[in-house]
Write an enzyme that holds these catalytic residues in place. Structure first.
Site, PDB file in Angstrom:
ATOM      1  CD  GLU A  33       0.894  -3.489  -6.112  1.00  0.00           C
ATOM      2  OE1 GLU A  33      -0.098  -3.513  -6.864  1.00  0.00           O
ATOM      3  OE2 GLU A  33       1.073  -4.331  -5.206  1.00  0.00           O
ATOM      4  N   GLY A  47      -5.334  -1.412  -6.530  1.00  0.00           N
ATOM      5  CA  GLY A  47      -6.255  -2.359  -5.934  1.00  0.00           C
ATOM      6  C   GLY A  47      -5.689  -2.908  -4.636  1.00  0.00           C
ATOM      7  CB  THR A  84      -7.918  -7.336 -13.133  1.00  0.00           C
ATOM      8  OG1 THR A  84      -8.336  -7.614 -11.786  1.00  0.00           O
ATOM      9  CG2 THR A  84      -7.120  -8.528 -13.654  1.00  0.00           C
ATOM     10  CG  HIS A 107       0.590  -5.268 -10.872  1.00  0.00           C
ATOM     11  ND1 HIS A 107       1.321  -5.459 -12.018  1.00  0.00           N
ATOM     12  CD2 HIS A 107       0.206  -6.506 -10.470  1.00  0.00           C
ATOM     13  CE1 HIS A 107       1.380  -6.746 -12.295  1.00  0.00           C
ATOM     14  NE2 HIS A 107       0.707  -7.408 -11.364  1.00  0.00           N
ATOM     15  CE  LYS A 155      -1.213  -2.255  -3.205  1.00  0.00           C
ATOM     16  NZ  LYS A 155      -1.991  -2.793  -4.344  1.00  0.00           N
ATOM     17  N   GLY A 156      -0.265  -7.446  -2.911  1.00  0.00           N
ATOM     18  CA  GLY A 156       0.823  -8.263  -3.418  1.00  0.00           C
ATOM     19  C   GLY A 156       0.399  -9.565  -4.051  1.00  0.00           C
ATOM     20  N   GLY A 157      -0.926  -9.784  -4.172  1.00  0.00           N
ATOM     21  CA  GLY A 157      -1.372 -11.006  -4.823  1.00  0.00           C
ATOM     22  C   GLY A 157      -0.908 -11.112  -6.261  1.00  0.00           C
ATOM     23  N   GLY A 158      -0.695  -9.959  -6.905  1.00  0.00           N
ATOM     24  CA  GLY A 158      -0.196  -9.952  -8.277  1.00  0.00           C
ATOM     25  C   GLY A 158       1.312  -9.960  -8.379  1.00  0.00           C
TER      26      GLY A 158
END
EC number: 5.3.1.6
Length: 231
Positions: free
Chosen positions: A108, A87, A31, A29, A99-102
Site C-alpha cells: 500500500e 482505506g 473492505t 486493500h 494503515k496496515g490493519g489488513g
C-alpha cells in the site's frame, strides 16, 4: 447491509467520481476499498469508464479485480499512478494516516508513493486528534531476528504483539514477513517515530502514512464529506 456498510459504500462511490477514462489506478486493500472496486467495475461494464488499468495492493485485491473484470497492470509497466483509492485505520486532522490493519501496508505504501493523488475512504469512527489514539501501529519485519525489534519498540513507548493468523501461527504478509502491532497511545511525534523505524535494519515498513493522502472521503450520519489536504 448495515447502515455503516451503506455509508462506506456511498463514500467509496464518491471517491470513484475522481476516476477518469484512461487512468492508471492504485487498487487499495480492505473492505472499504473493495466497494470502490465494485463501483469501478460497474462503470467499466456500462462503458462510462474506458481504458482503465489498476495496480493491486495485495494478491487478494488482484484476484478480486480480475474477477470483477478490471484490467490489472504493474508498477514496472506504469511507475506513476494517476490515482489510488484506499482505506485507513486512523486519520488525523492533517490527513496523516495509520494503515496496515489488513496486513498489506508495504505494498500500500509503495503504491501510495507512486500516486499523483491518494484518496482515502473512511467512516467517522476512524477520525482522531492524534495517530495512535484509536489504532495500533503495524510494523512489518523480516522473520530473521524479529524479536530484536521488541526492546526498541518498547523503548519508544509501545506495547508490542506479534500478529497471528486464525490458526495461531504468525501472520505472514504477501512478502512472507511478520507484523508487530504496536500500541503507542497518542503519538506526539509521528515523523520522528517514522524516521526511527526506517533506520532499523529488518523493519521493512510501518503503518505511518505521512503526507501521502491528498483527499479524504468521510462517511457519517449526515452524508459524505470530501476533505483535501492543505498544500
Amino acid at each position: 447491509m448495515s447502515d455503516d456498510d451503506r455509508l462506506k459504500r456511498e463514500a467509496a462511490q464518491r471517491a470513484v467520481e475522481l476516476v477518469r477514462s484512461g487512468m492508471i489506478l492504485g487498487l487499495g486493500h480492505g473492505t472499504t476499498a473493495h466497494q470502490a472496486l465494485v463501483r469501478i467495475a460497474e462503470l467499466l461494464r456500462a462503458g462510462t469508464l474506458r481504458d482503465i488499468a489498476g495496480v493491486p495492493c495485495s494478491t487478494q485485491v488482484e484476484a478480486e479485480a480480475r474477477k470483477l473484470g478490471i484490467p490489472v497492470t504493474t508498477l514496472d509497466e506504469h511507475p506513476t499512478l494517476d490515482l489510488t483509492i484506499d482505506g485507513a485505520d486512523e486519520v488525523d486532522p492533517n490527513l496523516n494516516l495509520i494503515k496496515g490493519g489488513g496486513g498489506a501496508l508495504l505494498r500500500e505504501k509503495v503504491v501510495a508513493q507512486a500516486s499523483e493523488r491518494e484518496a482515502i475512504v473512511v467512516d467517522e469512527g476512524k477520525l482522531s486528534s492524534a495517530l495512535g489514539t484509536r489504532s495500533p501501529l503495524p510494523v512489518e519485519v523480516i522473520p530473521f531476528g524479529w524479536k530484536t525489534h521488541i526492546p526498541y519498540l518498547e523503548s519508544r513507548g509501545a506495547a508490542v504483539a506479534l500478529r497471528r493468523a486464525p490458526a495461531g501461527e504468525p501472520f505472514r504478509t504477501d512478502q512472507g514477513n511478520f507484523i508487530l502491532d504496536c500500541r503507542f497511545g497518542p503519538i506526539r511525534d509521528p515523523h520522528g517515530l517514522a524516521r526511527g523505524l526506517e533506520a532499523r535494519a529488518g523493519i521493512v515498513a510501518h503503518g505511518l502514512f505521512l503526507g501521502l493522502a491528498t483527499d479524504l472521503f468521510v462517511a457519517g450520519p449526515n452524508g459524505v464529506r470530501h476533505l483535501r489536504r492543505a498544500t
